[in-house]
Scaffold this motif. Sequence first.
Motif, PDB file in Angstrom:
ATOM      1  N   GLU B  82      50.460  45.881  28.731  1.00 53.39           N
ATOM      2  CA  GLU B  82      50.961  45.721  30.107  1.00 53.39           C
ATOM      3  C   GLU B  82      51.259  47.063  30.736  1.00 53.39           C
ATOM      4  O   GLU B  82      51.049  47.275  31.927  1.00 53.39           O
ATOM      5  N   LEU B  83      51.776  47.993  29.903  1.00 55.95           N
ATOM      6  CA  LEU B  83      52.156  49.298  30.450  1.00 55.95           C
ATOM      7  C   LEU B  83      50.916  50.070  30.913  1.00 55.95           C
ATOM      8  O   LEU B  83      50.904  50.658  31.996  1.00 55.95           O
ATOM      9  N   ILE B  84      49.866  50.052  30.095  1.00 55.70           N
ATOM     10  CA  ILE B  84      48.631  50.741  30.503  1.00 55.70           C
ATOM     11  C   ILE B  84      48.044  50.046  31.738  1.00 55.70           C
ATOM     12  O   ILE B  84      47.609  50.701  32.695  1.00 55.70           O
ATOM     13  N   SER B  85      48.058  48.727  31.730  1.00 54.43           N
ATOM     14  CA  SER B  85      47.517  47.959  32.856  1.00 54.43           C
ATOM     15  C   SER B  85      48.208  48.337  34.159  1.00 54.43           C
ATOM     16  O   SER B  85      47.577  48.505  35.207  1.00 54.43           O
ATOM     17  N   ARG B  86      49.510  48.519  34.067  1.00 55.45           N
ATOM     18  CA  ARG B  86      50.337  48.843  35.228  1.00 55.45           C
ATOM     19  C   ARG B  86      49.869  50.140  35.907  1.00 55.45           C
ATOM     20  O   ARG B  86      49.969  50.296  37.116  1.00 55.45           O
ATOM     21  N   PHE B  87      49.361  51.099  35.095  1.00 52.41           N
ATOM     22  CA  PHE B  87      48.871  52.351  35.678  1.00 52.41           C
ATOM     23  C   PHE B  87      47.377  52.268  35.988  1.00 52.41           C
ATOM     24  O   PHE B  87      46.912  52.877  36.948  1.00 52.41           O
ATOM     25  N   ALA B  88      46.639  51.518  35.166  1.00 55.85           N
ATOM     26  CA  ALA B  88      45.189  51.404  35.387  1.00 55.85           C
ATOM     27  C   ALA B  88      44.907  50.797  36.758  1.00 55.85           C
ATOM     28  O   ALA B  88      43.954  51.176  37.440  1.00 55.85           O
ATOM     29  N   GLU B  89      45.755  49.859  37.178  1.00 53.10           N
ATOM     30  CA  GLU B  89      45.481  49.176  38.444  1.00 53.10           C
ATOM     31  C   GLU B  89      45.703  50.070  39.659  1.00 53.10           C
ATOM     32  O   GLU B  89      45.346  49.694  40.772  1.00 53.10           O
ATOM     33  N   ASN B  90      46.276  51.255  39.436  1.00 54.32           N
ATOM     34  CA  ASN B  90      46.446  52.202  40.546  1.00 54.32           C
ATOM     35  C   ASN B  90      45.302  53.201  40.657  1.00 54.32           C
ATOM     36  O   ASN B  90      45.285  54.020  41.566  1.00 54.32           O
ATOM     37  N   VAL B  91      44.369  53.170  39.708  1.00 53.81           N
ATOM     38  CA  VAL B  91      43.277  54.149  39.730  1.00 53.81           C
ATOM     39  C   VAL B  91      42.224  53.693  40.750  1.00 53.81           C
ATOM     40  O   VAL B  91      41.668  52.602  40.636  1.00 53.81           O
ATOM     41  N   GLY B  92      41.961  54.516  41.739  1.00 55.79           N
ATOM     42  CA  GLY B  92      40.931  54.217  42.740  1.00 55.79           C
ATOM     43  C   GLY B  92      41.080  52.822  43.302  1.00 55.79           C
ATOM     44  O   GLY B  92      42.175  52.349  43.569  1.00 55.79           O
ATOM     45  N   ASP B  93      39.962  52.139  43.490  1.00 55.01           N
ATOM     46  CA  ASP B  93      39.992  50.726  43.853  1.00 55.01           C
ATOM     47  C   ASP B  93      39.127  49.978  42.836  1.00 55.01           C
ATOM     48  O   ASP B  93      38.566  50.583  41.921  1.00 55.01           O
ATOM     49  N   GLY B  94      39.024  48.666  42.984  1.00 52.26           N
ATOM     50  CA  GLY B  94      38.325  47.862  41.985  1.00 52.26           C
ATOM     51  C   GLY B  94      36.908  48.346  41.720  1.00 52.26           C
ATOM     52  O   GLY B  94      36.442  48.341  40.576  1.00 52.26           O
ATOM     53  N   GLU B  95      36.245  48.782  42.763  1.00 53.09           N
ATOM     54  CA  GLU B  95      34.847  49.186  42.609  1.00 53.09           C
ATOM     55  C   GLU B  95      34.725  50.520  41.881  1.00 53.09           C
ATOM     56  O   GLU B  95      33.772  50.745  41.130  1.00 53.09           O
ATOM     57  N   VAL B  96      35.678  51.398  42.096  1.00 52.50           N
ATOM     58  CA  VAL B  96      35.692  52.671  41.370  1.00 52.50           C
ATOM     59  C   VAL B  96      36.089  52.422  39.911  1.00 52.50           C
ATOM     60  O   VAL B  96      35.501  52.981  38.983  1.00 52.50           O
ATOM     61  N   ARG B  97      37.077  51.524  39.715  1.00 51.92           N
ATOM     62  CA  ARG B  97      37.558  51.253  38.349  1.00 51.92           C
ATOM     63  C   ARG B  97      36.471  50.649  37.463  1.00 51.92           C
ATOM     64  O   ARG B  97      36.517  50.785  36.250  1.00 51.92           O
ATOM     65  N   ARG B  98      35.509  49.948  38.069  1.00 53.79           N
ATOM     66  CA  ARG B  98      34.430  49.377  37.257  1.00 53.79           C
ATOM     67  C   ARG B  98      33.508  50.453  36.702  1.00 53.79           C
ATOM     68  O   ARG B  98      32.783  50.229  35.747  1.00 53.79           O
ATOM     69  N   SER B  99      33.491  51.619  37.350  1.00 50.21           N
ATOM     70  CA  SER B  99      32.662  52.731  36.862  1.00 50.21           C
ATOM     71  C   SER B  99      33.479  53.732  36.055  1.00 50.21           C
ATOM     72  O   SER B  99      33.010  54.241  35.041  1.00 50.21           O
TER      73      SER B  99
END
Lengths: 174, 256
Positions: B82-99
């Motif tokens: 959950e802790l990693i998820s909490r920061f991962a969701e702030n990286v770029g937007d969904g389309e950037v995060r997929r790459s």
Amino acid sequence: MKLTVNGIEQEIFSPPLTPLLHVLRDELDVTSPKAGCQQGGCGTCTVLIDGEPRRSCLTAVAAVDGSEITTLEGLGEPEQLSPVQAAFHERYAAQCGFCTPGMVVAATALIERKGGPVERDEVLEALGGHYCRCTGYVKIVDAVMAASRGQTGAREDEPETGEEAPVMIPGSPA
Amino acid sequence: MPAEALVPTSAEEAARLYGDGEGVVVFAGGTILLPEISAGRLKPERALMLHKSGLDGISTDGGTIRIGAMTPVSALVGGPSELISRFAENVGDGEVRRSATVGGNLCATAGVGAQRGDLGAPLIALGARVRSTGKGGERTEPVEDFLAGDRSGRLVLEVELDAPSGKWGAETLRRRHAHSYAIANVAVASNGGGLRIGVSGVGPTAVRARAAEQSRNPDDVLRDVEPVDDAVASAEYRRKMLPVLLRRALDQLETA
């Protein structure tokens, strides 16, 4: 390298680190993905790669060798618009239209993923990385929500008499 | 002259092609590198493209979570921590995060006017380790040590961590905007009585705040962290806010 673009298999001859965006536009003449910021920040180059929306400007073509790519052109036809395309058209969600390809592609993926009506905050999250420099966000969000509810076709608030709507401001379409 | 693309089809082949890293540019998700290459600011002669290397995927092996270097950041959102998820969701937007990839986030250097590598904070707080190869062969080391070292000669293979069992707290200061890099990230986690604090977004790499771990005094975060000035925020603002963010994160830990 090979790509299936909007259902048609294509052999690709661009160098491996060419952005997918430029392969689509320059090698294949698929020009709906726009070359906006070309650094991932504006969203108008967004395409579906194996069904998932991603930035074509950030994607090296070699990294998606063999994938299925869907662009705006692959979603509908001028005479048979997709629900999102129809909603954008009917609800004036395009102004200059430069951001529209990415908006429509990303919104289509959102609605497909959700499989039912999408709410405003979900649209804002899904389109959060897409810029509309005309700032026409309200109508874009409304159009996506309407498309997800199947509210396309004739609009209730439009006159059905076949007459032109009265011109409120002379010289403007409003 | 277009770059020669090396496309390994296994982790072993990737490590062999990388060798000691001399003259090889590692190409993972491409979200940082491709704009540099397209604009002609970076002209790699040989690019090691990892998309077929099998270095992606998250697995749980006993009590250990393994996250392959090529795992997209999007896979961490709603993932095993959950802790990693909490920061991962702030990286770029969904389309950037997929790459964007985990390995890329760990190897990212500061951008023009902004700091990168948000995931360093939760990974440090959770005591994660990086397995990498390169000059001198393969080694596994704590994330904070990997980040403090010379990353340019290393190929990240995976990140491993003990399945989180304790409490955590997290604070991020950022503009509410899909593409704005964080101003500051603070992650805290307790596992079996020990406290670990990771800070990212305030300087070129994430840092472990050891002094504050010992004292539990939020002001001590500045003994390990040297905030920088950039286009996102001033160093002064970051210095003012870091203790506040840490206090809030520690409060979350207390009340969790």
